[in-house]
Design a protein around this motif. Structure first.
Motif, PDB file in Angstrom:
ATOM      1  N   ARG A   8      -6.743   0.303  -1.498  1.00  0.00           N
ATOM      2  CA  ARG A   8      -7.796   1.068  -2.168  1.00  0.00           C
ATOM      3  C   ARG A   8      -8.917   1.433  -1.193  1.00  0.00           C
ATOM      4  NH1 ARG A   8      -8.731  -0.788  -8.378  1.00  0.00           N
ATOM      5  NH2 ARG A   8      -6.538  -0.900  -8.993  1.00  0.00           N
ATOM      6  N   HIS A   9      -9.215   0.525  -0.265  1.00  0.00           N
ATOM      7  CA  HIS A   9     -10.248   0.812   0.737  1.00  0.00           C
ATOM      8  C   HIS A   9      -9.856   2.030   1.559  1.00  0.00           C
ATOM      9  CE1 HIS A   9     -13.168   0.208   3.963  1.00  0.00           C
ATOM     10  NE2 HIS A   9     -12.166   0.317   4.811  1.00  0.00           N
ATOM     11  N   TYR A  10      -8.644   2.053   2.060  1.00  0.00           N
ATOM     12  CA  TYR A  10      -8.196   3.182   2.871  1.00  0.00           C
ATOM     13  C   TYR A  10      -8.124   4.466   2.048  1.00  0.00           C
ATOM     14  CZ  TYR A  10      -6.901   0.405   6.981  1.00  0.00           C
ATOM     15  OH  TYR A  10      -6.922  -0.403   8.105  1.00  0.00           O
ATOM     16  N   ALA A  11      -7.737   4.354   0.781  1.00  0.00           N
ATOM     17  CA  ALA A  11      -7.562   5.538  -0.067  1.00  0.00           C
ATOM     18  C   ALA A  11      -8.871   6.022  -0.673  1.00  0.00           C
ATOM     19  CB  ALA A  11      -6.562   5.236  -1.180  1.00  0.00           C
ATOM     20  N   GLY A  12      -9.936   5.217  -0.552  1.00  0.00           N
ATOM     21  CA  GLY A  12     -11.205   5.584  -1.173  1.00  0.00           C
ATOM     22  C   GLY A  12     -11.133   5.554  -2.685  1.00  0.00           C
ATOM     23  N   GLU A  13     -10.290   4.683  -3.214  1.00  0.00           N
ATOM     24  CA  GLU A  13     -10.107   4.579  -4.657  1.00  0.00           C
ATOM     25  C   GLU A  13     -11.141   3.644  -5.273  1.00  0.00           C
ATOM     26  OE1 GLU A  13      -6.084   3.624  -5.651  1.00  0.00           O
ATOM     27  OE2 GLU A  13      -5.281   5.431  -4.692  1.00  0.00           O
ATOM     28  N   PRO A  14     -11.184   3.554  -6.608  1.00  0.00           N
ATOM     29  CA  PRO A  14     -12.197   2.724  -7.273  1.00  0.00           C
ATOM     30  C   PRO A  14     -12.282   1.313  -6.714  1.00  0.00           C
ATOM     31  CG  PRO A  14     -10.964   3.992  -8.884  1.00  0.00           C
ATOM     32  CD  PRO A  14     -10.293   4.222  -7.554  1.00  0.00           C
ATOM     33  N   ALA A  15     -13.449   0.740  -6.865  1.00  0.00           N
ATOM     34  CA  ALA A  15     -13.745  -0.576  -6.292  1.00  0.00           C
ATOM     35  C   ALA A  15     -12.728  -1.627  -6.699  1.00  0.00           C
ATOM     36  CB  ALA A  15     -15.141  -1.015  -6.709  1.00  0.00           C
ATOM     37  N   SER A  16     -12.565  -2.609  -5.837  1.00  0.00           N
ATOM     38  CA  SER A  16     -11.659  -3.726  -6.079  1.00  0.00           C
ATOM     39  C   SER A  16     -12.451  -5.022  -5.989  1.00  0.00           C
ATOM     40  CB  SER A  16     -10.548  -3.726  -5.025  1.00  0.00           C
ATOM     41  OG  SER A  16     -11.073  -4.131  -3.756  1.00  0.00           O
ATOM     42  N   PRO A  17     -11.844  -6.137  -6.377  1.00  0.00           N
ATOM     43  CA  PRO A  17     -12.554  -7.420  -6.299  1.00  0.00           C
ATOM     44  C   PRO A  17     -12.963  -7.838  -4.889  1.00  0.00           C
ATOM     45  CG  PRO A  17     -10.689  -7.581  -7.793  1.00  0.00           C
ATOM     46  CD  PRO A  17     -10.566  -6.264  -7.104  1.00  0.00           C
ATOM     47  N   LEU A  18     -12.404  -7.206  -3.868  1.00  0.00           N
ATOM     48  CA  LEU A  18     -12.756  -7.535  -2.487  1.00  0.00           C
ATOM     49  C   LEU A  18     -13.459  -6.381  -1.769  1.00  0.00           C
ATOM     50  CD1 LEU A  18      -9.485  -9.376  -1.343  1.00  0.00           C
ATOM     51  CD2 LEU A  18     -11.689 -10.424  -1.894  1.00  0.00           C
ATOM     52  N   ALA A  19     -13.898  -5.378  -2.522  1.00  0.00           N
ATOM     53  CA  ALA A  19     -14.461  -4.168  -1.911  1.00  0.00           C
ATOM     54  C   ALA A  19     -15.654  -4.469  -1.010  1.00  0.00           C
ATOM     55  CB  ALA A  19     -14.851  -3.166  -2.995  1.00  0.00           C
ATOM     56  N   ASP A  20     -16.540  -5.357  -1.444  1.00  0.00           N
ATOM     57  CA  ASP A  20     -17.731  -5.648  -0.642  1.00  0.00           C
ATOM     58  C   ASP A  20     -17.377  -6.317   0.684  1.00  0.00           C
ATOM     59  OD1 ASP A  20     -16.881  -7.887  -2.203  1.00  0.00           O
ATOM     60  OD2 ASP A  20     -18.803  -8.875  -1.855  1.00  0.00           O
ATOM     61  N   VAL A  21     -16.416  -7.245   0.635  1.00  0.00           N
ATOM     62  CA  VAL A  21     -16.011  -7.952   1.855  1.00  0.00           C
ATOM     63  C   VAL A  21     -15.289  -7.009   2.802  1.00  0.00           C
ATOM     64  CG1 VAL A  21     -14.720  -9.918   2.768  1.00  0.00           C
ATOM     65  CG2 VAL A  21     -15.811 -10.080   0.529  1.00  0.00           C
ATOM     66  N   ILE A  22     -14.383  -6.213   2.271  1.00  0.00           N
ATOM     67  CA  ILE A  22     -13.648  -5.268   3.107  1.00  0.00           C
ATOM     68  C   ILE A  22     -14.603  -4.268   3.741  1.00  0.00           C
ATOM     69  CG2 ILE A  22     -11.917  -3.424   3.068  1.00  0.00           C
ATOM     70  CD1 ILE A  22     -10.428  -5.071   0.933  1.00  0.00           C
ATOM     71  N   SER A  23     -15.610  -3.823   2.997  1.00  0.00           N
ATOM     72  CA  SER A  23     -16.601  -2.900   3.553  1.00  0.00           C
ATOM     73  C   SER A  23     -17.372  -3.541   4.702  1.00  0.00           C
ATOM     74  CB  SER A  23     -17.569  -2.442   2.465  1.00  0.00           C
ATOM     75  OG  SER A  23     -16.903  -1.633   1.513  1.00  0.00           O
ATOM     76  N   ASN A  24     -17.661  -4.830   4.576  1.00  0.00           N
ATOM     77  CA  ASN A  24     -18.363  -5.536   5.660  1.00  0.00           C
ATOM     78  C   ASN A  24     -17.544  -5.544   6.952  1.00  0.00           C
ATOM     79  OD1 ASN A  24     -20.652  -6.164   4.203  1.00  0.00           O
ATOM     80  ND2 ASN A  24     -19.899  -8.176   3.558  1.00  0.00           N
ATOM     81  N   TYR A  25     -16.235  -5.494   6.808  1.00  0.00           N
ATOM     82  CA  TYR A  25     -15.344  -5.515   7.969  1.00  0.00           C
ATOM     83  C   TYR A  25     -14.634  -4.163   8.148  1.00  0.00           C
ATOM     84  CZ  TYR A  25     -16.128 -10.529   8.179  1.00  0.00           C
ATOM     85  OH  TYR A  25     -16.713 -11.767   8.292  1.00  0.00           O
ATOM     86  N   ALA A  26     -15.284  -3.096   7.704  1.00  0.00           N
ATOM     87  CA  ALA A  26     -14.680  -1.762   7.792  1.00  0.00           C
ATOM     88  C   ALA A  26     -14.336  -1.386   9.224  1.00  0.00           C
ATOM     89  CB  ALA A  26     -15.624  -0.725   7.182  1.00  0.00           C
ATOM     90  N   ASP A  27     -15.122  -1.867  10.188  1.00  0.00           N
ATOM     91  CA  ASP A  27     -14.825  -1.541  11.591  1.00  0.00           C
ATOM     92  C   ASP A  27     -13.477  -2.112  12.020  1.00  0.00           C
ATOM     93  OD1 ASP A  27     -15.876  -4.113  11.330  1.00  0.00           O
ATOM     94  OD2 ASP A  27     -16.954  -4.043  13.228  1.00  0.00           O
ATOM     95  N   PHE A  28     -13.105  -3.269  11.474  1.00  0.00           N
ATOM     96  CA  PHE A  28     -11.785  -3.841  11.755  1.00  0.00           C
ATOM     97  C   PHE A  28     -10.691  -2.957  11.176  1.00  0.00           C
ATOM     98  CE2 PHE A  28      -8.383  -6.415   9.725  1.00  0.00           C
ATOM     99  CZ  PHE A  28      -7.672  -6.758  10.867  1.00  0.00           C
ATOM    100  N   PHE A  29     -10.824  -2.575   9.914  1.00  0.00           N
ATOM    101  CA  PHE A  29      -9.796  -1.756   9.281  1.00  0.00           C
ATOM    102  C   PHE A  29      -9.722  -0.366   9.907  1.00  0.00           C
ATOM    103  CE2 PHE A  29     -10.688  -5.058   6.132  1.00  0.00           C
ATOM    104  CZ  PHE A  29      -9.400  -5.501   5.893  1.00  0.00           C
ATOM    105  N   ASN A  30     -10.832   0.105  10.457  1.00  0.00           N
ATOM    106  CA  ASN A  30     -10.825   1.401  11.145  1.00  0.00           C
ATOM    107  C   ASN A  30      -9.947   1.387  12.397  1.00  0.00           C
ATOM    108  OD1 ASN A  30     -12.542   2.483   9.246  1.00  0.00           O
ATOM    109  ND2 ASN A  30     -14.384   2.234  10.491  1.00  0.00           N
ATOM    110  N   LEU A  31      -9.703   0.203  12.949  1.00  0.00           N
ATOM    111  CA  LEU A  31      -8.847   0.117  14.140  1.00  0.00           C
ATOM    112  C   LEU A  31      -7.454   0.679  13.877  1.00  0.00           C
ATOM    113  CD1 LEU A  31      -9.665  -3.519  15.384  1.00  0.00           C
ATOM    114  CD2 LEU A  31     -10.411  -1.374  16.450  1.00  0.00           C
ATOM    115  N   PHE A  32      -7.009   0.610  12.621  1.00  0.00           N
ATOM    116  CA  PHE A  32      -5.633   0.998  12.279  1.00  0.00           C
ATOM    117  C   PHE A  32      -5.546   2.419  11.734  1.00  0.00           C
ATOM    118  CE2 PHE A  32      -6.309  -3.540  11.843  1.00  0.00           C
ATOM    119  CZ  PHE A  32      -5.370  -4.037  12.711  1.00  0.00           C
TER     120      PHE A  32
END
Length: 199
Positions: free
Chosen positions: A97-121
């Motif tokens: 959902r984070h990558y797709a920009g879909e509605p918030a998930s139960p981990l959305a805040d944590v994943i957003s905090n580490y968005a730079d990590f997910f951006n690596l991929f």
């Protein structure tokens, strides 16, 4: 390695520190919720032997970024938040959902905090491929949930009946085996000088 953590330095001013994490959970030590405890109590001794203490293999391990400025880290949050209940299928849906920009998930805040990590991929597909998680994704790009009822986080992630517990554990054990073999295939193809042991 430093202080028991893996460190990846992308540039002198950009580094990531990682901690290891088990990506499946047998809920052996969970004393609540009550329905989970009752479900475990209904298992036969043979089932308890199969599900409670499976071997820890590379296929059941993952790394997640950690840093002092962003707490909790993903490995902590996915275990503490009841809608995820330490399940990799539900965690991966949050990441999708984070990558797709879909509605918030139960981990959305944590994943957003580490968005730079997910951006690596760059994409969800590349994240999945890098960590050998393909067996949790359908050909249509959706998550293959351990329990079909869990789509859209309509309920807590913990199994609440004996049948649900068995389904979650069987699905997670199957995934660990598939992922372990997938990782072994990659090593044999890319590093034939390394001897691979399959479980």
């Amino acid at each position: 390695m430093t202080a028991n953590y893996l460190v990846f330095e992308r540039a002198p001013d950009k580094r990531f520190t990682f901690g290891s994490d088990a990506i499946t959970n047998s809920y052996t030590r969970w004393g609540k919720p009550r329905k989970l405890v009752e479900a475990k109590a209904e298992l036969s001794e043979e089932q308890k032997g199969r599900y409670f203490n499976p071997p820890y293999t590379v296929g059941s391990a993952m790394i997640w970024p950690v840093r002092k400025t962003h707490r909790p880290a993903l490995n902590t949050a996915k275990g503490m938040r009841l809608r995820i209940a330490d399940r990799i299928d539900l965690t991966l849906e949050c990441i999708r959902r984070h990558y797709a920009g879909e509605p918030a998930s139960p981990l959305a805040d944590v994943i957003s905090n580490y968005a730079d990590f997910f951006n690596l991929f760059c994409t969800f597909e590349q994240f999945v491929e890098f960590f050998h998680l393909q067996d949790l994704v359908t050909p249509e790009g959706r998550i293959a949930f351990f329990l079909e009822e869990d789509e859209n986080f309509r309920r807590p992630g913990v199994p609440t009946t004996k049948d649900e517990y068995i389904r979650v554990r069987e699905a997670s054990l199957k995934f660990i085996t598939l992922r372990g073999n997938r990782m072994a295939d990659w090593v044999e193809k890319n590093h034939p000088e390394i001897k691979v042991r399959r479980h």
